[in-house]
Design a protein around this motif. Sequence first.
Motif, mmCIF file in Angstrom:
data_model
loop_
_atom_site.group_PDB
_atom_site.id
_atom_site.type_symbol
_atom_site.label_atom_id
_atom_site.label_comp_id
_atom_site.label_asym_id
_atom_site.label_seq_id
_atom_site.Cartn_x
_atom_site.Cartn_y
_atom_site.Cartn_z
ATOM 1 N N MET A 87 22.941 -8.860 -2.662
ATOM 2 C CA MET A 87 21.969 -7.865 -3.034
ATOM 3 C C MET A 87 20.593 -8.498 -2.888
ATOM 4 O O MET A 87 20.375 -9.646 -3.240
ATOM 5 C CB MET A 87 22.206 -7.407 -4.480
ATOM 6 C CG MET A 87 21.109 -6.531 -4.952
ATOM 7 S SD MET A 87 21.250 -5.718 -6.565
ATOM 8 C CE MET A 87 22.091 -6.804 -7.609
ATOM 9 N N GLY A 88 19.644 -7.743 -2.407
ATOM 10 C CA GLY A 88 18.283 -8.221 -2.247
ATOM 11 C C GLY A 88 17.343 -7.474 -3.162
ATOM 12 O O GLY A 88 17.694 -6.451 -3.754
ATOM 13 N N LYS A 89 16.156 -7.984 -3.261
ATOM 14 C CA LYS A 89 15.133 -7.337 -4.073
ATOM 15 C C LYS A 89 13.967 -6.990 -3.170
ATOM 16 O O LYS A 89 13.661 -7.712 -2.236
ATOM 17 C CB LYS A 89 14.644 -8.265 -5.180
ATOM 18 C CG LYS A 89 15.667 -8.523 -6.250
ATOM 19 C CD LYS A 89 15.066 -9.351 -7.364
ATOM 20 C CE LYS A 89 16.106 -9.584 -8.441
ATOM 21 N NZ LYS A 89 15.556 -10.321 -9.571
ATOM 22 N N LYS A 90 13.324 -5.890 -3.481
ATOM 23 C CA LYS A 90 12.171 -5.456 -2.714
ATOM 24 C C LYS A 90 11.009 -5.257 -3.675
ATOM 25 O O LYS A 90 11.152 -4.597 -4.699
ATOM 26 C CB LYS A 90 12.487 -4.145 -1.993
ATOM 27 C CG LYS A 90 11.391 -3.665 -1.099
ATOM 28 C CD LYS A 90 11.821 -2.418 -0.342
ATOM 29 C CE LYS A 90 10.723 -1.981 0.590
ATOM 30 N NZ LYS A 90 11.114 -0.776 1.328
ATOM 31 N N THR A 91 9.892 -5.867 -3.380
ATOM 32 C CA THR A 91 8.703 -5.717 -4.201
ATOM 33 C C THR A 91 7.779 -4.719 -3.530
ATOM 34 O O THR A 91 7.486 -4.834 -2.343
ATOM 35 C CB THR A 91 7.981 -7.072 -4.355
ATOM 36 O OG1 THR A 91 8.889 -8.008 -4.920
ATOM 37 C CG2 THR A 91 6.769 -6.941 -5.250
ATOM 38 N N ILE A 92 7.340 -3.753 -4.299
ATOM 39 C CA ILE A 92 6.418 -2.742 -3.787
ATOM 40 C C ILE A 92 5.100 -2.926 -4.519
ATOM 41 O O ILE A 92 5.058 -2.936 -5.744
ATOM 42 C CB ILE A 92 6.964 -1.318 -4.019
ATOM 43 C CG1 ILE A 92 8.290 -1.141 -3.282
ATOM 44 C CG2 ILE A 92 5.949 -0.275 -3.590
ATOM 45 C CD1 ILE A 92 8.980 0.163 -3.583
ATOM 46 N N HIS A 93 4.023 -3.081 -3.761
ATOM 47 C CA HIS A 93 2.689 -3.221 -4.346
ATOM 48 C C HIS A 93 2.006 -1.871 -4.334
ATOM 49 O O HIS A 93 2.069 -1.141 -3.348
ATOM 50 C CB HIS A 93 1.850 -4.238 -3.564
ATOM 51 C CG HIS A 93 2.411 -5.623 -3.637
ATOM 52 N ND1 HIS A 93 2.177 -6.453 -4.699
ATOM 53 C CD2 HIS A 93 3.214 -6.303 -2.799
ATOM 54 C CE1 HIS A 93 2.808 -7.594 -4.509
ATOM 55 N NE2 HIS A 93 3.439 -7.530 -3.357
ATOM 56 N N VAL A 94 1.358 -1.551 -5.446
ATOM 57 C CA VAL A 94 0.640 -0.283 -5.549
ATOM 58 C C VAL A 94 -0.795 -0.541 -5.963
ATOM 59 O O VAL A 94 -1.107 -1.548 -6.593
ATOM 60 C CB VAL A 94 1.304 0.689 -6.559
ATOM 61 C CG1 VAL A 94 2.705 1.078 -6.131
ATOM 62 C CG2 VAL A 94 1.329 0.093 -7.950
ATOM 63 N N SER A 95 -1.652 0.383 -5.622
ATOM 64 C CA SER A 95 -3.054 0.305 -6.019
ATOM 65 C C SER A 95 -3.142 0.559 -7.515
ATOM 66 O O SER A 95 -2.562 1.521 -8.030
ATOM 67 C CB SER A 95 -3.876 1.350 -5.273
ATOM 68 O OG SER A 95 -5.130 1.515 -5.906
ATOM 69 N N ASP A 96 -3.889 -0.299 -8.216
ATOM 70 C CA ASP A 96 -4.093 -0.079 -9.644
ATOM 71 C C ASP A 96 -4.956 1.152 -9.885
ATOM 72 O O ASP A 96 -4.828 1.807 -10.919
ATOM 73 C CB ASP A 96 -4.748 -1.306 -10.285
ATOM 74 C CG ASP A 96 -3.798 -2.493 -10.337
ATOM 75 O OD1 ASP A 96 -2.647 -2.311 -10.765
ATOM 76 O OD2 ASP A 96 -4.209 -3.595 -9.944
#
Length: 172
Positions: free
Chosen positions: A1-10
């Motif tokens: 299983m992998g992990k995915k990081t999603i960056h969002v605008s604050d």
Amino acid sequence: MGKKTIHVSDFSGTVLQPDDEVVRVVVLEHPDLVAGPVQLDATATEVESIDDAALDVAVVEIHDRHGGGEPRRVVLTASEFDALATDVPMAQLLKTAERVRPPKARKGAEKIDYGTIEHAGKPHRGRVTEEEARLVREQLDEVNKRLADAGIRQVDPADPEHAARYGFPAED
């Protein structure tokens, strides 16, 4: 299983794409800021209007009896501040005013109190106070965990040097 990081605008909550230019905005002062500076991530497009919205301001400290010994910091528009100078234009006044020297830095490092749980047991060349020795003896597990977490040697009551330094009973 992998992990995915999603960056969002604050600012907007929109997902930042890999090709987006991410801009870091450090908020130094704000009326709602209570625990010091913070950083926010945004896209370049979201913050491009900041420069246009910037105000010409004067930041002043008021040293009077109302501050309880501490100066009050006030931010006002430059034009409001300039209007306070009625005898000479503010630009001229600022050029000829007495310079304020920054406070001199203290010589040497801040003195560490090894008689507190934050520093008890750390290696040092000074004399071990009774307070430090008591803390190490009574809270050895907590002291050693903190020392280990910091990558510092731990206190070993079986070590004759440590036993003598911190007042552990002698091993038979």
